[in-house]
Design a protein around this motif. Structure first.
Motif, PDB file in Angstrom:
ATOM      1  N   GLY A 106      16.471  49.691  43.783  1.00 10.26           N
ATOM      2  CA  GLY A 106      15.294  50.286  43.147  1.00 10.26           C
ATOM      3  C   GLY A 106      15.285  50.029  41.647  1.00 10.26           C
ATOM      4  N   HIS A 134       8.915  47.726  43.867  1.00 13.59           N
ATOM      5  CA  HIS A 134       9.993  48.253  43.035  1.00 13.59           C
ATOM      6  C   HIS A 134      11.415  48.017  43.538  1.00 13.59           C
ATOM      7  N   LEU A 181       7.071  54.190  51.617  1.00  9.15           N
ATOM      8  CA  LEU A 181       7.943  53.052  51.312  1.00  9.15           C
ATOM      9  C   LEU A 181       7.226  51.720  51.523  1.00  9.15           C
ATOM     10  N   THR A 233       9.594  52.011  38.278  1.00  8.04           N
ATOM     11  CA  THR A 233       9.245  53.213  39.038  1.00  8.04           C
ATOM     12  C   THR A 233       8.688  54.287  38.109  1.00  8.04           C
ATOM     13  N   TYR A 248       4.725  55.457  38.442  1.00  6.47           N
ATOM     14  CA  TYR A 248       4.436  56.732  39.090  1.00  6.47           C
ATOM     15  C   TYR A 248       4.394  57.933  38.157  1.00  6.47           C
ATOM     16  N   SER A 256       9.209  57.266  53.600  1.00  4.48           N
ATOM     17  CA  SER A 256       8.706  57.591  52.261  1.00  4.48           C
ATOM     18  C   SER A 256       9.854  57.969  51.346  1.00  4.48           C
ATOM     19  N   GLU A 282       4.508  51.038  50.320  1.00  4.60           N
ATOM     20  CA  GLU A 282       3.966  50.765  48.981  1.00  4.60           C
ATOM     21  C   GLU A 282       5.093  50.536  47.970  1.00  4.60           C
ATOM     22  N   TYR A 283       6.118  51.381  48.030  1.00 10.18           N
ATOM     23  CA  TYR A 283       7.171  51.371  47.024  1.00 10.18           C
ATOM     24  C   TYR A 283       8.046  50.119  47.078  1.00 10.18           C
ATOM     25  N   VAL A 329       5.899  58.842  47.782  1.00  9.81           N
ATOM     26  CA  VAL A 329       5.298  57.518  47.899  1.00  9.81           C
ATOM     27  C   VAL A 329       5.716  56.902  49.234  1.00  9.81           C
TER      28      VAL A 329
END
Length: 173
Positions: free
Chosen positions: A139, A19, A12, A144, A148, A57, A14-15, A10
């Motif tokens: 995180g 999250h 980062l 998460t 995902y 990522s 986006e993540y 993913v």
């Protein structure tokens, strides 16, 4: 027992916005008995966002163990054994990806939870191997896994679990 491995990469960009909630995880960490006693855990002398911002990522790796009615014996020992296996898997991925950084599960226990050099105000004895966990730097593992992997995670009911999910990651440039 069935071991199902899930893995996804993913960006980062986006993540992190979805999250990474460092303030929330920091508050949860403050209730842990090893708060401030382990180099892998908060409080840190650095901004965890600097870690996230140093990579592009994350490769998320989850294992779900379905006990299928099997008695796994000592659940805590089972968890620690599987956690160690995932750590070795992530260290191997790190070695294959120069400049990457593994994010393990929970706290570091290389020296033993009650023997970390941080307790006596000394630097980490194993900086080459000590890694933070996904949750230690903010995180949210539950969101998460939900987003995902779309796999059910559960908490024990009456001391019984049908499955266990563990999740770590590899930050990559």
């Amino acid at each position: 027992m069935k071991d199902t491995k899930y893995q996804v990469t993913v960006p980062l960009s986006e993540y992190v916005p979805k999250h990474v909630q460092y303030d929330a995880t920091l508050e949860a960490c403050k209730h842990c008995p090893i708060w401030g006693r382990n180099w892998a855990c908060p409080p840190f002398d650095f901004d965890p966002m600097d870690v996230w911002n140093s990579y592009d990522s994350i490769v998320l790796v989850c294992h779900q163990y379905d006990f299928e009615g099997e008695d796994v014996g000592d659940l805590q020992k089972f968890f620690y054994d599987k956690r160690k296996q995932l750590a070795l898997e992530l260290y191997a991925m790190e070695a294959e990806n120069p400049g990457s950084r593994a994010l393990l599960i929970g706290t570091c226990d290389l020296c033993g939870v009650d023997n970390c050099a941080r307790i006596i105000g000394k630097p980490c004895r194993h900086p080459r191997w000590m890694r933070h966990s996904l949750e230690a730097i903010g995180g949210n593992v539950m969101t998460t896994i939900d987003e995902y992997f779309d796999i059910p995670t559960e908490w024990p009911e009456d001391g019984v679990m049908k499955n266990m999910t563990i999740c770590g990651g590899l930050l990559r440039k």
